[in-house]
Scaffold this active site. Structure first.
Site, mmCIF file in Angstrom:
data_model
loop_
_atom_site.group_PDB
_atom_site.id
_atom_site.type_symbol
_atom_site.label_atom_id
_atom_site.label_comp_id
_atom_site.label_asym_id
_atom_site.label_seq_id
_atom_site.Cartn_x
_atom_site.Cartn_y
_atom_site.Cartn_z
ATOM 1 N N TYR A 230 0.828 -1.224 0.000
ATOM 2 C CA TYR A 230 0.000 0.000 0.000
ATOM 3 C C TYR A 230 0.858 1.267 0.000
ATOM 4 O O TYR A 230 0.721 2.103 -0.902
ATOM 5 C CB TYR A 230 -1.003 -0.024 1.160
ATOM 6 C CG TYR A 230 -1.759 1.276 1.293
ATOM 7 C CD1 TYR A 230 -2.754 1.637 0.376
ATOM 8 C CD2 TYR A 230 -1.448 2.190 2.303
ATOM 9 C CE1 TYR A 230 -3.422 2.853 0.482
ATOM 10 C CE2 TYR A 230 -2.115 3.403 2.415
ATOM 11 C CZ TYR A 230 -3.097 3.733 1.498
ATOM 12 O OH TYR A 230 -3.751 4.940 1.600
ATOM 13 N N LYS A 234 1.282 4.070 -3.061
ATOM 14 C CA LYS A 234 0.951 5.495 -2.900
ATOM 15 C C LYS A 234 2.179 6.344 -3.245
ATOM 16 O O LYS A 234 2.054 7.419 -3.855
ATOM 17 C CB LYS A 234 0.478 5.793 -1.477
ATOM 18 C CG LYS A 234 -0.840 5.146 -1.085
ATOM 19 C CD LYS A 234 -2.006 5.534 -1.954
ATOM 20 C CE LYS A 234 -2.572 6.897 -1.715
ATOM 21 N NZ LYS A 234 -3.792 7.156 -2.533
HETATM 22 N N1 LIG Z 1 -8.553 6.563 5.112
HETATM 23 C C1 LIG Z 1 -7.407 7.143 5.439
HETATM 24 O O1 LIG Z 1 -7.054 7.231 6.619
HETATM 25 C C2 LIG Z 1 -6.523 7.713 4.375
HETATM 26 C C3 LIG Z 1 -5.374 8.405 4.768
HETATM 27 C C4 LIG Z 1 -4.550 8.952 3.795
HETATM 28 C C5 LIG Z 1 -4.870 8.814 2.451
HETATM 29 N N2 LIG Z 1 -5.965 8.135 2.076
HETATM 30 C C6 LIG Z 1 -6.261 8.043 0.642
HETATM 31 O O2 LIG Z 1 -7.513 8.651 0.421
HETATM 32 C C7 LIG Z 1 -8.164 8.013 -0.678
HETATM 33 C C8 LIG Z 1 -9.565 7.603 -0.274
HETATM 34 O O3 LIG Z 1 -9.453 6.702 0.794
HETATM 35 P P1 LIG Z 1 -10.718 6.246 1.645
HETATM 36 O O4 LIG Z 1 -10.266 6.030 3.033
HETATM 37 O O5 LIG Z 1 -11.848 7.148 1.364
HETATM 38 O O6 LIG Z 1 -10.972 4.813 1.006
HETATM 39 P P2 LIG Z 1 -12.336 4.151 0.498
HETATM 40 O O7 LIG Z 1 -12.029 2.733 0.230
HETATM 41 O O8 LIG Z 1 -13.458 4.463 1.418
HETATM 42 O O9 LIG Z 1 -12.592 4.925 -0.857
HETATM 43 C C9 LIG Z 1 -11.935 4.612 -2.041
HETATM 44 C C10 LIG Z 1 -12.942 4.652 -3.157
HETATM 45 O O10 LIG Z 1 -12.250 4.322 -4.376
HETATM 46 C C11 LIG Z 1 -13.065 3.409 -5.084
HETATM 47 N N3 LIG Z 1 -12.248 2.555 -5.917
HETATM 48 C C12 LIG Z 1 -11.417 1.570 -5.505
HETATM 49 N N4 LIG Z 1 -10.891 0.965 -6.560
HETATM 50 C C13 LIG Z 1 -11.397 1.565 -7.659
HETATM 51 C C14 LIG Z 1 -11.226 1.365 -9.038
HETATM 52 N N5 LIG Z 1 -10.438 0.393 -9.509
HETATM 53 N N6 LIG Z 1 -11.879 2.167 -9.886
HETATM 54 C C15 LIG Z 1 -12.725 3.137 -9.422
HETATM 55 N N7 LIG Z 1 -12.932 3.355 -8.133
HETATM 56 C C16 LIG Z 1 -12.267 2.576 -7.254
HETATM 57 C C17 LIG Z 1 -13.803 2.594 -4.037
HETATM 58 O O11 LIG Z 1 -14.972 1.991 -4.578
HETATM 59 C C18 LIG Z 1 -14.077 3.630 -2.974
HETATM 60 O O12 LIG Z 1 -15.337 4.221 -3.163
HETATM 61 C C19 LIG Z 1 -7.289 6.846 -1.096
HETATM 62 O O13 LIG Z 1 -6.549 7.220 -2.218
HETATM 63 C C20 LIG Z 1 -6.374 6.647 0.101
HETATM 64 O O14 LIG Z 1 -5.143 6.131 -0.277
HETATM 65 C C21 LIG Z 1 -6.824 7.581 3.002
HETATM 66 C C1 LIG Z 2 -2.141 -2.694 17.180
HETATM 67 C C2 LIG Z 2 -3.632 -2.680 17.221
HETATM 68 C C3 LIG Z 2 -4.119 -2.745 18.618
HETATM 69 C C4 LIG Z 2 -4.188 -1.427 16.588
HETATM 70 C C5 LIG Z 2 -4.177 -1.511 15.078
HETATM 71 C C6 LIG Z 2 -4.556 -0.186 14.531
HETATM 72 C C7 LIG Z 2 -4.338 -0.143 13.032
HETATM 73 C C8 LIG Z 2 -5.396 -1.011 12.362
HETATM 74 C C9 LIG Z 2 -4.363 1.292 12.554
HETATM 75 C C10 LIG Z 2 -3.263 2.124 13.269
HETATM 76 C C11 LIG Z 2 -2.867 3.232 12.301
HETATM 77 C C12 LIG Z 2 -3.803 3.089 11.130
HETATM 78 C C13 LIG Z 2 -3.352 3.658 9.792
HETATM 79 C C14 LIG Z 2 -3.074 5.151 9.870
HETATM 80 O O1 LIG Z 2 -4.101 5.826 10.543
HETATM 81 C C15 LIG Z 2 -2.883 5.776 8.567
HETATM 82 C C16 LIG Z 2 -3.269 5.198 7.408
HETATM 83 C C17 LIG Z 2 -2.950 5.909 6.154
HETATM 84 C C18 LIG Z 2 -3.951 5.740 5.064
HETATM 85 O O2 LIG Z 2 -3.396 6.123 3.851
HETATM 86 C C19 LIG Z 2 -4.577 4.387 4.985
HETATM 87 C C20 LIG Z 2 -5.037 3.882 6.331
HETATM 88 C C21 LIG Z 2 -3.908 3.867 7.334
HETATM 89 C C22 LIG Z 2 -2.854 2.888 6.871
HETATM 90 C C23 LIG Z 2 -4.441 3.419 8.737
HETATM 91 C C24 LIG Z 2 -4.872 1.942 8.706
HETATM 92 C C25 LIG Z 2 -5.212 1.381 10.074
HETATM 93 C C26 LIG Z 2 -4.061 1.573 11.060
HETATM 94 C C27 LIG Z 2 -2.839 0.780 10.625
#
Ligand SMILES: NC(=O)c1ccc[n+]([C@@H]2O[C@H](COP(=O)([O-])OP(=O)(O)OC[C@H]3O[C@@H](n4cnc5c(N)ncnc54)[C@H](O)[C@@H]3O)[C@@H](O)[C@H]2O)c1
Ligand SMILES: CC(C)CCC[C@@H](C)[C@H]1CC[C@H]2[C@@H]3[C@H](O)C=C4C[C@@H](O)CC[C@]4(C)[C@H]3CC[C@]12C
EC number: 1.1.1.-
Length: 440
Positions: A230, A234
Site C-alpha cells: 500500500y 501510494k
Molecule cells: N482513510 C485514510 O485514513 C486515508 C489516509 C490517507 C490517504 N488516504 C487516501 O484517500 C483516498 C480515499 O481513501 P478512503 O479512506 O476514502 O478509502 P475508500 O475505500 O473508502 O474509498 C476509495 C474509493 O475508491 C473506489 N475505488 C477503488 N478501486 C477503484 C477502481 N479500480 N476504480 C474506481 N474506483 C475505485 C472505491 O470503490 C471507494 O469508493 C485513497 O486514495 C487513500 O489512499 C486515506
Molecule cells: C495494534 C492494534 C491494537 C491497533 C491496530 C490499529 C491499526 C489497524 C491502525 C493504526 C494506524 C492506522 C493507519 C493510519 O491511521 C494511517 C493510514 C494511512 C492511510 O493512507 C490508509 C489507512 C492507514 C494505513 C491506517 C490503517 C489502520 C491503522 C494501521
C-alpha cells in the site's frame, strides 16, 4: 431509482453513466500566498521501479464555518466548471463530493466516478448543479478517458486502501499506480489541466525501522523506506502525479498537479472506527490498551481533508507556478494522541472504556501475535480470507510516532480548517452512535 439516463462523456465510453442528478451549491471561503517546497520521495523495497511497469453525512457540512469572502460574488458569476471526483463514493470521496456541492461556487457539473456507486447520490438531485454518476474502473484507461473528457479539474481520490492483506499486492499496484497513470494520461489526452491527487502520509512513513516523525513538515528529512504494497503504491503514484506537472496537455497548455497527504483520516463514514466500536460492544464495553500512550499518531478530520481538496483544486489555476508539483500534508486542530487514546475521544462518549494506563500485553507478545496472524493469513489463503486488524505492518504503524505540524497549505492556498476540533469530535461521535445502533 436513477434519474435521467444519458451519455455524458465523449469518445469510447464504456464507463456506465448511471444517472444525472443535481445538487445544491452554497458558499465558499479562501486565502493566499507563496514559496517552494520538497516532496519527500521514498524507496519501495521489493517493488519494480516506476518505468519497469507500464502498464452518512447528510446536511452536516452545510452550516458550520461558512464565510462569505471578498471576490466571491465575482467568482460565482465566472465560468462554470466541470469537476470529476474519482473514488467519489468512498469515505473521503463522499465528503469531497458534498463539499464541492456546498462550497464551490464555480461548479457547473460534478462527475462522480467510482467502481461502486452509492445510493446517496440520488439525494443530490434537488439542486442546480448537475451531478453525473459514472460507474467505472480506474484501471480501465478508456473508461477513465471517457469520464475525464471535458472536465476542467480532476480530484483523484480513488484508491485501494488495504493494509490488512485483503487484496493482492498486484491488485493494489494496479489500482493505485496504474489507475493514477490512467488518470494522468486521460488529462493529457483530453486537455484537462488541473489534477489534485489524494496521496497519504504513508508516502513518507512510518518507515519499517520505526523511526519517529515528530511534528514533521513537508521539508523534514526522513528515511522513507517502504516494503508494504500500500505505501509503495501510494509513493509511486504520488511520484507519477508530481512528475506529470508541466506536461503539455491536448491544446498545448501545461498540466498543473499537486498531491495532498492526509494522516489517518477519521470522521463520519470511517469504517475502522466503526469496527473498533463494534468490537468494544462485543467485549461488553471494554477495549484493551495495546500501544503505549506516549506513541503519537497523526489524525485529521475528513471534513477538513475534503475542504483542503476543494481549496487546492480551486486555487491550482491561479497559483499554478507556486502549487504545481507540490505536496501538502493535510492537517487540522485534532489533538496529538496515541491511536487508541484518540479513538477514545469518540468511543468514550459512546460508552466504551479503554482498560489500562499501560499496554496489557508485552510488546514482544504483540509482535509474536502479529507474525502469527501473518502466517495464518498465508496458510489459510487458499481456503479463506483471514485479514485481522493486527499484522506486522499495522502494529508498526500504530506503534511509531508519526505527527505533522505544518502551515504549507495555509501559506500556499489559504487553507484553514473549516471544522474545529470540537465540531469534528461531535460529528464523529454522532456518527459512531448511529453506526453502532445499526449494528445491534
Ligand atoms: N482513510 C485514510 O485514513 C486515508 C489516509 C490517507 C490517504 N488516504 C487516501 O484517500 C483516498 C480515499 O481513501 P478512503 O479512506 O476514502 O478509502 P475508500 O475505500 O473508502 O474509498 C476509495 C474509493 O475508491 C473506489 N475505488 C477503488 N478501486 C477503484 C477502481 N479500480 N476504480 C474506481 N474506483 C475505485 C472505491 O470503490 C471507494 O469508493 C485513497 O486514495 C487513500 O489512499 C486515506
Ligand atoms: C495494534 C492494534 C491494537 C491497533 C491496530 C490499529 C491499526 C489497524 C491502525 C493504526 C494506524 C492506522 C493507519 C493510519 O491511521 C494511517 C493510514 C494511512 C492511510 O493512507 C490508509 C489507512 C492507514 C494505513 C491506517 C490503517 C489502520 C491503522 C494501521
Amino acid at each position: 431509482m436513477p434519474v435521467e439516463h444519458r451519455v455524458a462523456a465523449r469518445g469510447r465510453l464504456r464507463a456506465r453513466v448511471v444517472g444525472v442528478v443535481a445538487g445544491r451549491v452554497s458558499v465558499p471561503g479562501m486565502g493566499q500566498e507563496g514559496e517552494g517546497g520538497a516532496s519527500g520521495r521514498g524507496r519501495c523495497v521489493g517493488w519494480p521501479a516506476l518505468d519497469e511497469r507500464r502498464g452518512p453525512l447528510q446536511a452536516s457540512l452545510g452550516t458550520l464555518g461558512q464565510r462569505l469572502q471578498p471576490g466571491m460574488a465575482d467568482s460565482a458569476q465566472a465560468q462554470k466548471l466541470v469537476y470529476l471526483v474519482t473514488g467519489g463514493c468512498g469515505f473521503l470521496g463522499e465528503h469531497v463530493v458534498r463539499m464541492l456541492l456546498q462550497r464551490e461556487p464555480r461548479l457547473g457539473e460534478l462527475r462522480v466516478f467510482d467502481r461502486h456507486l452509492g445510493p446517496w447520490l440520488e439525494e443530490l438531485k434537488t439542486g442546480p448543479v448537475r451531478v453525473t454518476a459514472i460507474q467505472g474502473d480506474v484501471t480501465e484507461a478508456h473508461e477513465v478517458a471517457a469520464a475525464v473528457a471535458g472536465a476542467h479539474v480532476v480530484i483523484h481520490t480513488a484508491g485501494l486502501v488495504d493494509v490488512f492483506g485483503r487484496a493482492s499486492p498486484e491488485t493494489i499496484h494496479e489500482v493505485n499506480v496504474q489507475g493514477t497513470r490512467n488518470v494522468i494520461e486521460a488529462c493529457v489526452q483530453t486537455g484537462t489541466r488541473f489534477l489534485v491527487y489524494t496521496s497519504s502520509m504513508e508516502v513518507v512513513g512510518p518507515n519499517t525501522k520505526g523511526h519517529p516523525f515528530y511534528r514533521g513538515n513537508e521539508d523534514t528529512l526522513y528515511e522513507a523506506v517502504h516494503r508494504h504494497p500500500y505505501p509503495c503504491s501510494k509513493a509511486l503514484a504520488e511520484r507519477l502525479v508530481l512528475e506529470a506537472n508541466g506536461r503539455e496537455v491536448h491544446g498545448g497548455l501545461p498540466l498543473v498537479t499537486c498531491a495532498l497527504r492526509p494522516t489517518g483520516i477519521y470522521g463520519e463514514g470511517h469504517q475502522i472506527m466503526r469496527d473498533f466500536y463494534r468490537q468494544g460492544l462485543r467485549l461488553g464495553g471494554w477495549l484493551f490498551r495495546a500501544i503505549p500512550a506516549s506513541v503519537e499518531h497523526g489524525r485529521v478530520y475528513v471534513g477538513n481533508v475534503a475542504w483542503m481538496h476543494v481549496l487546492a483544486a480551486r486555487e491550482l489555476e491561479r497559483r499554478a507556478a507556486l502549487m504545481g508539483g507540490q505536496v501538502y500534508f493535510c492537517y487540522d486542530g485534532s489533538p496529538y494522541k496515541s491511536y487508541e487514546d484518540f479513538n477514545m475521544e469518540f468511543l468514550g462518549p459512546c460508552g466504551l472504556q479503554l482498560v489500562g494506563a499501560r499496554p496489557l500485553l508485552p510488546y514482544w507478545l504483540l509482535v509474536f501475535l502479529a507474525a502469527l496472524n501473518a502466517l495464518l493469513q498465508w496458510l489459510l489463503r487458499p481456503l479463506v480470507l483471514y485479514a485481522p486488524l493486527l499484522n506486522p505492518y499495522t502494529l508498526a504503524v500504530a506503534n511509531t510516532t508519526f505527527t505533522v505540524s505544518t502551515d504549507k497549505a495555509q501559506r500556499h492556498f489559504g487553507y484553514e480548517p473549516l471544522f474545529s476540533w470540537e465540531d469534528s469530535r461531535t460529528r464523529t461521535i454522532l456518527w459512531v452512535q448511529a453506526a453502532g445502533s445499526f449494528a445491534q
